[in-house]
Design a protein around this motif. Structure first.
Motif, PDB file in Angstrom:
ATOM      1  N   LYS A  91       0.829  -1.206   0.000  1.00 15.76           N
ATOM      2  CA  LYS A  91       0.000   0.000   0.000  1.00 15.76           C
ATOM      3  C   LYS A  91       0.865   1.258   0.000  1.00 15.76           C
ATOM      4  N   ILE A  94       2.027   1.843  -3.507  1.00 13.61           N
ATOM      5  CA  ILE A  94       0.962   2.450  -4.307  1.00 13.61           C
ATOM      6  C   ILE A  94       0.921   3.953  -4.044  1.00 13.61           C
ATOM      7  N   TYR A  98       1.766   6.756  -6.905  1.00 11.35           N
ATOM      8  CA  TYR A  98       0.718   7.694  -7.293  1.00 11.35           C
ATOM      9  C   TYR A  98       1.177   9.131  -7.035  1.00 11.35           C
ATOM     10  N   TYR A 351       0.155   2.882 -11.237  1.00  5.57           N
ATOM     11  CA  TYR A 351      -0.332   3.910 -10.306  1.00  5.57           C
ATOM     12  C   TYR A 351       0.332   5.258 -10.573  1.00  5.57           C
TER      13      TYR A 351
END
Length: 413
Positions: A91, A94, A98, A351
């Protein structure tokens, strides 16, 4: 705003996070995104979609767009006695990817003359933390909120900000906006309902069959696709296309034989994502295809299933819907990848591409005071066509219909 210690603890096995925290220390709280050490070698215009041109402008000096970016960095895993497990590390990756893509987009727009203040907040993938951030004065005062990422966090966050306000972008989750019922929400990833509708429209407009066979696995999750698909096909065809739904056990398709044709295409829809069911049923369908021509439509998640065999998928004339499709041959994509490598010294993930597209799209709208004028957009990874849904906010309804051709997925004609 996320705070970071000046002295970072040793990170066992997580060296990549050092780069992340350097980014947070240097750029997270900057009142304006700026070019630092020339992170992009080419003019910002070349980083945009071929159909979205960014031209240098001179906006009013006082115009600074404030964006709150809420991502699951999980900084509570840093510190004495703390560590990232496999799930929390995924996570955090990600979040980092991003952020990098989003920041690169704002840098491109800053080059064109716009001003931004980007503030980072750590949701920690924790609903209580997301709920708390909704009360943060800095978050509430921002011109645009992007995040949180995961559905439970989005639900906790948006449950606080229900009155009319500036948009809250759900950047990655395809969860249906009916889950959140928030008039301010912007759902970027098309929910499953729109995949089902796109499939139904293609079948009705391009194939025009008399029947569609739905092969059910018996799991209730199938209904998430079946219900909107049947509603769409009935509406589009005026109930002229008959939908036949049957639960398949151990790949047995013999009950369907009397209803199949040998001199035309037999249209099948399989809404399941269960590997065991798919493996057995697709094998049976492949055998059936030797006598009764098959055209198959599958769940959008199939695009990411490595156990599916391209040869088999092509024999079954398989179609899959997808909201994301990157053309790596486009000059704009090549330029982005080079610029991303130069800026962050790593390869961009999906991402990062999503972050770039969304940063470019919403950053431009925000800076030009047109945040609710939702123009269509063709990005590197995503395309956007937003529709306003009463009580549910804005939803991106753009979905591609892909077909296996030459052993890869290409846009269906």
């Amino acid at each position: 705003m996320t705070s970071v210690r000046n002295r970072l603890p040793q990170l066992s096995g997580n060296r990549w996070l050092l780069g992340l925290f350097t980014v947070l220390l240097i750029g997270a709280c900057s009142p304006k995104t700026r070019w630092v050490s020339n992170p992009v070698n080419k003019p910002a215009e070349t980083l945009t979609s071929p159909k979205v041109e960014v031209k240098p402008v001179v906006p009013p000096a006082s115009k600074v767009s404030v964006i709150s970016l809420i991502l699951p960095f999980g900084l509570d895993h840093i510190g004495p006695g703390q560590h990232y497990d496999a799930i929390s590390l995924k996570k955090a990756r990600i979040a980092a990817d991003y952020y990098r893509g989003f920041k690169l987009a704002l840098d491109s727009l800053t080059y064109a003359g716009y001003n931004y203040k980007l503030e980072l907040f750590d949701s920690k993938d924790n609903s209580a933390q997301a709920h708390s951030l909704a009360y943060n004065p800095k978050v509430r005062a921002s011109d645009l909120i992007v995040g949180p990422v995961f559905p439970e966090d989005v639900k906790a966050f948006t449950s606080v900000l229900t009155s009319p306000r500036k948009p809250i972008v759900s950047p990655l989750s395809p969860e249906s906006p009916s889950t959140f019922k928030n008039q301010n929400l912007v759902t970027v990833n098309p929910p499953l309902d729109y995949h089902a509708w796109a499939t139904a429209k293609f079948i009705n407009d391009k194939i025009k069959p008399q029947k569609v066979f739905i092969l059910r696995s018996g799991y209730s999750e199938d209904n998430d696709y079946i219900v909107p698909f049947k509603k769409a096909i009935d509406s589009l065809s005026g109930r002229q296309i008959k939908v036949i739904s049957i639960t398949i056990v151990r790949g047995q398709l013999s009950a369907l034989l009397p209803q199949l044709v040998k001199n035309g295409q037999n249209i099948f829809l399989i809404p399941s994502t269960n590997q065991q069911f798919l493996t057995v049923t697709l094998h049976s369908l492949d055998t059936l295809n030797k006598r009764y021509p098959v055209t198959l439509f599958g769940h959008p998640s199939w695009e990411h299933f490595v156990f599916l065999k391209a040869k088999q998928m092509q024999r079954l004339r398989t179609h899959i819907t997808s909201a994301d499709k990157v053309d790596y041959s486009l000059p704009s994509t090549v330029t982005f990848i080079k610029s991303y490598r130069n800026a962050w010294h790593t390869e961009p993930s999906a991402y990062a591409l999503k972050g770039f597209d969304e940063g470019l799209y919403f950053g431009r709208l925000l800076a030009e005071n047109s945040i609710k004028n939702w123009a269509d957009f063709n990005g590197l990874h995503n395309s956007f066509h937003f529709e306003k849904k009463p009580g549910l906010g804005w939803v991106n309804t753009h979905v591609n219909l892909l077909m296996y051709t030459n052993f890869e997925l290409k846009k269906a004609e």
